[in-house]
Design an enzyme around this catalytic site. Structure first.
Site, PDB file in Angstrom:
ATOM      1  CE  LYS A   1       3.857  -3.704  -9.520  1.00 59.03           C
ATOM      2  NZ  LYS A   1       2.832  -2.767  -8.944  1.00 59.03           N
TER       3      LYS A   1
ATOM      4  CG  ASN B   1      -5.557  -8.075 -14.812  1.00 61.90           C
ATOM      5  OD1 ASN B   1      -6.391  -7.645 -14.038  1.00 61.90           O
ATOM      6  ND2 ASN B   1      -4.613  -8.920 -14.426  1.00 61.90           N
TER       7      ASN B   1
ATOM      8  CE1 TYR C   1       5.001  -2.762 -14.032  1.00 64.39           C
ATOM      9  CE2 TYR C   1       5.325  -4.955 -14.976  1.00 64.39           C
ATOM     10  CZ  TYR C   1       4.575  -4.063 -14.205  1.00 64.39           C
ATOM     11  OH  TYR C   1       3.413  -4.492 -13.617  1.00 64.39           O
TER      12      TYR C   1
ATOM     13  CG  PHE D   1      -5.020  -1.040  -8.086  1.00 61.41           C
ATOM     14  CD1 PHE D   1      -5.027  -2.293  -8.680  1.00 61.41           C
ATOM     15  CD2 PHE D   1      -6.023  -0.729  -7.192  1.00 61.41           C
ATOM     16  CE1 PHE D   1      -6.019  -3.219  -8.380  1.00 61.41           C
ATOM     17  CE2 PHE D   1      -7.019  -1.644  -6.889  1.00 61.41           C
ATOM     18  CZ  PHE D   1      -7.021  -2.893  -7.483  1.00 61.41           C
TER      19      PHE D   1
ATOM     20  CB  THR E   1       3.323  -7.895 -12.054  1.00 65.86           C
ATOM     21  OG1 THR E   1       3.443  -8.619 -13.264  1.00 65.86           O
ATOM     22  CG2 THR E   1       4.699  -7.370 -11.667  1.00 65.86           C
ATOM     23  CG  ASP E   2       2.687 -12.814 -14.281  1.00 67.12           C
ATOM     24  OD1 ASP E   2       3.069 -11.682 -14.643  1.00 67.12           O
ATOM     25  OD2 ASP E   2       2.028 -13.574 -15.026  1.00 67.12           O
ATOM     26  CD  GLU E   3       5.791  -8.275 -16.882  1.00 68.34           C
ATOM     27  OE1 GLU E   3       6.895  -7.732 -17.005  1.00 68.34           O
ATOM     28  OE2 GLU E   3       4.819  -8.011 -17.603  1.00 68.34           O
TER      29      GLU E   3
ATOM     30  CG  PHE F   1      -6.746  -2.106 -17.338  1.00 67.84           C
ATOM     31  CD1 PHE F   1      -8.061  -2.376 -17.696  1.00 67.84           C
ATOM     32  CD2 PHE F   1      -5.845  -3.178 -17.299  1.00 67.84           C
ATOM     33  CE1 PHE F   1      -8.486  -3.673 -17.987  1.00 67.84           C
ATOM     34  CE2 PHE F   1      -6.249  -4.466 -17.597  1.00 67.84           C
ATOM     35  CZ  PHE F   1      -7.571  -4.717 -17.926  1.00 67.84           C
TER      36      PHE F   1
END
Ligand code: NAD
Ligand code: DAU
Length: 352
Positions: A163, A189, A159, A80, A133-135, A11
């Site tokens: 990350k 996103n 996940y 990515f 990621t913000d996660e 994506f």
């Protein structure tokens, strides 16, 4: 000059590659393993572009990475490539460990060897930009301030843990070996080519097919939505001017509950593609079993990126979601090809 983009058929990766060629004519080598989420059709418009080469392969394949680096001598790598869906990480974490942790390790290590052998000038300009990621920061309560670059890591899903591990490896390769890295941590996103396992594209397509719009739990979880093209602009800026070894948070200052997101996209659909029976798409909303360990709220403080590099998102959620719905309405062929095969197995398993 050339850059290597991994995960380029996914994506955000495909949006980034397409966006790059709108701005520059510098070559791109796109590398992608073409998992269920990778779709070479996203890059079809570049078929005859002499500045673009696509290579099918795994970031964990050290021989392949070395040969790509030696042959094309990229001045930068934008990473990515990842397993990206939280629900899939809950159902089967192994692929997340393999790609997000081991794969990032292999890519870093092969990059380090390549970078070490570069001459003075190419060595100085080289960058490894890691997209995260913000996660990794965990979950916020409604009254807490948004995540800044100083927020401690507290990932809570397989996940986000994978990350977070990859971010730590990237940081260590800078600190220990001097590899010129920069990391970005972005919020949710949305936009064109978004694989329809994620909330927004899933609900657009289910709405159009007359199917249920599944809201996990009470739908009061909050995400901070960013139109994908604004993310691509931010990455280009960070690549150009980001501080070595630095991290940059990227977010749209568009906090919304999941229920609000789905209601807004339903109202855009009501306007652009009214239902024949006159009913509203929001009548298709249903509440389903919650995601285990569901993070309550993510929100990004993007002050550093805004003040250091002068970035600002162009889209509001309202303008971005309209563009997104219009894109899906105009790309029914893409949708029907994506929704065949493995996709159906996932949907049946997740939503039965
Ligand atoms: P995506 O799942 O759509 O795409 C990931 C791509 O990586 C796919 O094309 C897949 O085939 C490829 N890939 C997977 N494993 C690979 C491997 N071992 N080697 C090479 N390629 C491989 O994901 P996305 O939403 O485009 O996310 C891209 C990156 O941005 C990820 O690192 C993700 O963690 C991060 N991110 C995503 C969001 C979001 O909202 N989508 C937000 C913040 C950060
Ligand atoms: O915050 C950045 C992250 O955003 C990225 O790192 C991930 O790669 C990306 O997938 C995304 O993760 P989320 O879990 O936030 O996105 P998702 O679209 O899966 O879910 C958004 C919210 O909607 C989340 O609170 C779960 C909820 N949801 C999701 C689905 C698929 C539902 O209520 N129903 C659904 O069917």
């Amino acid at each position: 000059m050339t850059i290597l983009v991994t995960g380029a058929a996914g994506f955000i990766g495909s949006n980034f590659v397409l966006d790059w060629f709108e701005e520059y004519d510098e070559d791109i080598i796109s590398l992608d393993k073409l998992t269920y989420a990778g779709n070479p059709e996203n890059l079809k418009s570049l078929e005859n572009n002499k500045n673009h080469i696509f290579v099918k392969g795994d970031i964990a394949d050290e021989k392949l990475i070395t040969s790509i680096l030696n042959e094309y001598q990229p001045r930068a790598i934008i990473n990515f490539a990842a397993e990206s869906h939280v629900d899939r990480s809950i159902n089967g974490p192994k692929d997340f460990i393999d790609t997000n942790i081991i794969g990032t390790y292999s890519l870093l290590e092969m990059t380090r060897i390549y970078w070490n052998n570069l001459g003075y000038k190419p060595k100085n300009i080289f960058r490894f930009l890691h997209v995260s990621t913000d996660e990794v920061y965990g979950s916020l309560e409604n009254n807490e301030p948004p995540f800044s670059e100083m927020t401690p890591y507290a990932p809570s899903s397989p996940y986000s843990a994978s990350k977070a591990a990859s971010d730590h490896l990237v940081r260590a390769w800078h600190h220990t070996y001097g590899l010129p890295v920069v990391t970005t941590n972005c919020s949710n996103n949305y936009g064109p080519y978004h694989f329809p396992e994620k909330l927004i594209p899933l609900c657009i397509l289910n709405a159009l097919n007359g199917e249920s719009l599944p809201i996990y739990g009470d739908g009061q979880q909050i995400r901070d939505w960013l139109y994908v093209k604004d993310h691509c602009t931010a990455i280009r800026l960070v690549l150009k001017n980001g501080a070595l070894g630095g991290t940059y948070n990227i977010g749209g200052r568009n906090e919304k509950t999941n229920l609000d997101v789905v209601e807004i996209l339903c109202s855009v659909l009501d306007e652009l593609m009214p239902k024949k029976d006159g009913s509203k798409y929001s009548t298709q909303i249903i509440y389903v079993k919650d995601r285990p360990g569901h993070d309550k709220r993510y929100a990004i403080d993007a002050t550093k990126l805004e003040s250091e590099l002068g970035w600002l998102p162009e889209e509001t959620f309202e303008s971005g979601i309209r563009k997104t719905v219009e894109w899906y309405l105009g790309h029914q062929d893409w949708v029907s090809r994506v929704q065949s095969g493995e996709y159906q197995n996932w949907i049946n398993k997740q939503y039965q």
